[in-house]
Design an enzyme around this catalytic site. Sequence first.
Site, mmCIF file in Angstrom:
data_model
loop_
_atom_site.group_PDB
_atom_site.id
_atom_site.type_symbol
_atom_site.label_atom_id
_atom_site.label_comp_id
_atom_site.label_asym_id
_atom_site.label_seq_id
_atom_site.Cartn_x
_atom_site.Cartn_y
_atom_site.Cartn_z
ATOM 1 N N ARG A 31 0.893 -1.167 0.000
ATOM 2 C CA ARG A 31 0.000 0.000 0.000
ATOM 3 C C ARG A 31 0.919 1.201 0.000
ATOM 4 O O ARG A 31 1.607 1.455 0.997
ATOM 5 C CB ARG A 31 -0.917 -0.025 1.222
ATOM 6 C CG ARG A 31 -1.650 1.273 1.431
ATOM 7 C CD ARG A 31 -2.793 1.154 2.392
ATOM 8 N NE ARG A 31 -3.902 0.442 1.777
ATOM 9 C CZ ARG A 31 -5.132 0.376 2.280
ATOM 10 N NH1 ARG A 31 -5.413 0.971 3.426
ATOM 11 N NH2 ARG A 31 -6.086 -0.282 1.655
ATOM 12 N N HIS A 48 -6.995 1.127 -6.623
ATOM 13 C CA HIS A 48 -7.239 0.201 -5.510
ATOM 14 C C HIS A 48 -7.858 -1.080 -6.104
ATOM 15 O O HIS A 48 -9.028 -1.370 -5.913
ATOM 16 C CB HIS A 48 -8.167 0.845 -4.474
ATOM 17 C CG HIS A 48 -8.189 0.163 -3.150
ATOM 18 N ND1 HIS A 48 -7.394 -0.935 -2.856
ATOM 19 C CD2 HIS A 48 -8.925 0.395 -2.028
ATOM 20 C CE1 HIS A 48 -7.635 -1.327 -1.615
ATOM 21 N NE2 HIS A 48 -8.555 -0.542 -1.095
ATOM 22 N N GLN A 94 -9.709 -3.955 -3.989
ATOM 23 C CA GLN A 94 -11.046 -3.567 -3.523
ATOM 24 C C GLN A 94 -12.058 -3.687 -4.665
ATOM 25 O O GLN A 94 -13.137 -4.254 -4.496
ATOM 26 C CB GLN A 94 -11.013 -2.124 -3.003
ATOM 27 C CG GLN A 94 -12.364 -1.622 -2.560
ATOM 28 C CD GLN A 94 -12.851 -2.250 -1.262
ATOM 29 O OE1 GLN A 94 -12.135 -2.244 -0.281
ATOM 30 N NE2 GLN A 94 -14.056 -2.792 -1.256
ATOM 31 N N ASP A 129 -17.319 6.788 -1.768
ATOM 32 C CA ASP A 129 -16.053 6.650 -1.041
ATOM 33 C C ASP A 129 -15.791 7.992 -0.361
ATOM 34 O O ASP A 129 -16.439 9.000 -0.692
ATOM 35 C CB ASP A 129 -14.927 6.305 -2.045
ATOM 36 C CG ASP A 129 -13.567 6.112 -1.388
ATOM 37 O OD1 ASP A 129 -13.500 5.901 -0.157
ATOM 38 O OD2 ASP A 129 -12.541 6.160 -2.117
ATOM 39 N N CYS A 155 -16.434 1.266 -0.014
ATOM 40 C CA CYS A 155 -15.256 0.432 0.247
ATOM 41 C C CYS A 155 -14.853 0.452 1.717
ATOM 42 O O CYS A 155 -14.171 -0.455 2.180
ATOM 43 C CB CYS A 155 -14.098 0.860 -0.636
ATOM 44 S SG CYS A 155 -13.699 2.611 -0.522
ATOM 45 N N ARG A 166 -13.363 -9.213 0.543
ATOM 46 C CA ARG A 166 -11.943 -8.903 0.339
ATOM 47 C C ARG A 166 -11.102 -10.137 0.647
ATOM 48 O O ARG A 166 -10.116 -10.427 -0.031
ATOM 49 C CB ARG A 166 -11.495 -7.746 1.252
ATOM 50 C CG ARG A 166 -12.139 -6.397 1.007
ATOM 51 C CD ARG A 166 -11.656 -5.742 -0.271
ATOM 52 N NE ARG A 166 -10.211 -5.565 -0.308
ATOM 53 C CZ ARG A 166 -9.525 -4.579 0.283
ATOM 54 N NH1 ARG A 166 -10.173 -3.639 0.929
ATOM 55 N NH2 ARG A 166 -8.206 -4.506 0.186
HETATM 56 N N1 CP Z 1 -11.269 -0.618 1.938
HETATM 57 C C1 CP Z 1 -10.025 -0.728 2.416
HETATM 58 O O1 CP Z 1 -9.043 -0.916 1.673
HETATM 59 O O2 CP Z 1 -9.919 -0.652 3.780
HETATM 60 P P1 CP Z 1 -8.572 -0.405 4.598
HETATM 61 O O3 CP Z 1 -8.061 0.939 4.222
HETATM 62 O O4 CP Z 1 -8.993 -0.506 6.032
HETATM 63 O O5 CP Z 1 -7.589 -1.486 4.227
HETATM 64 N N1 NVA Z 2 -9.972 6.523 -1.590
HETATM 65 C C1 NVA Z 2 -9.678 5.986 -0.271
HETATM 66 C C2 NVA Z 2 -9.903 4.508 -0.264
HETATM 67 C C3 NVA Z 2 -9.701 3.866 1.090
HETATM 68 C C4 NVA Z 2 -9.882 2.388 1.056
HETATM 69 C C5 NVA Z 2 -8.247 6.339 0.112
HETATM 70 O O1 NVA Z 2 -7.364 6.238 -0.752
HETATM 71 O O2 NVA Z 2 -8.016 6.714 1.257
#
Ligand code: CP
Ligand code: NVA
Length: 308
Positions: free
Chosen positions: A103, A130, A133, A221, A261, A289
Site C-alpha cells: 500500500r 485500488h 477492492q 467513497d 469500500c 476482500r
Molecule cells: N477498503 C479498504 O481498503 O480498507 P482499509 O483501508 O482498512 O484497508
Molecule cells: N480513496 C480511499 C480509499 C480507502 C480504502 C483512500 O485512498 O483513502
Amino acid sequence: MKRDFIAIADLTREELEEILGLAERLKRELKSGQRTPLVAGKTLAMIFEKPSLRTRVTFQVGMTQLGGYAVYLTPTDIRLGERETVADIARNLDRLVDFIMARTMSHASQLELAKYASVPIINGLSDLLHPCQVLSDCFTVRERRGSLDGQRIAFLGDGNNMANSWIGAAARFGFRFALACPKGYEPDAGVLQAAREDGADVLVTNDPGEALDGADVAYTDVWASMGQEEEAEERKQVFAPFQLNAKAMKAAKSDALVMHCLPAHRGEEVTAEVIDGPASIIFDQAENRLHVQKAILVWLNDQLLRSA
Ligand code: CP
Ligand code: NVA
C-alpha cells in the site's frame, strides 16, 4: 512467468474470471469448514505506507488460511524510498518472501517494486488505484446479481483511486460505470482514455442525478483520501452536493444496492440512513476482500508454477 496484480486492466477478462471463480470456490470451501493450503509454506511481505484495517487483516488471515505466512511492515519500519530505495527494498525482499503486497503513497512505487522484484507484487492501494477492492466489489455485485453484464454502477464523489479502478474494471467486464464528481475532481485522464479505447462504457458527469439514473448499484467513497487530510475541510464544501442520501437514491432503481469500500464518514459522503439501511451491503464487501485476495494469491502462485 511472474505476474503482478497492480491494475485490473493488466489482466484479461478470462484471467479475471479465473480469479473470481477461484474466489467463489475458496469462499464455499471456507464456509463448509475447509481450509485449502494452496500456498503452503509461502510468505507474503505486506508493506504499508498508509493505515489499513481491511486490507491488512484480510491478507494476513488469507495467508494463514492458505497455509502460508504474512509479515507486516509498518509505515515506519522500512520507509519506502527514504531509508533505502524502492528498488533495493524489492531486491532484498524477493530473496526472502514469495509475494509482496504494498500500500503505497505513489503509484510509481508499485511499478518500481514490480520492475525490481522477481516475485509477484500486489497493489494494496496506491494514489492511482485500488484494484483488490474493486475486483472484490465486482465479485460482490456478481454474487448478488448473478452477473456483472448489463449492471449500471453509479459512483458519487471523487475521481480517486476507487473511481479509477472501477473505470479499469469497466474495460474488462460488461457493466456500465457512471461517475458523478465535482469539476476539477475528475478521474485520471490516462486511465479513462485507455479504458474507453478498450471499449469501456463509462460516463463522467458533474450531475449526481444523471449518474444515479436507473442505477443498480450506488457507490461512494470518502471525499478526502488518505494523504489528503489537509484538504478535508475544503472538500466537504465542494463535495456536499454529491452526498449519497435518501433523496439522491430516488434516482436509482428501487432495488439498488448501496456500496462503500470503507472506512465511511457518516454524514459526509453518505448518510447513516443510507449506509446502515436495508440496501447496504458494505459488510459483505468487506468480507469478500478475504475470499478475492486469497484467490489473487493462489492465481499468482499458479502463474509461477505453470512457468516453472
Ligand atoms: N477498503 C479498504 O481498503 O480498507 P482499509 O483501508 O482498512 O484497508
Ligand atoms: N480513496 C480511499 C480509499 C480507502 C480504502 C483512500 O485512498 O483513502
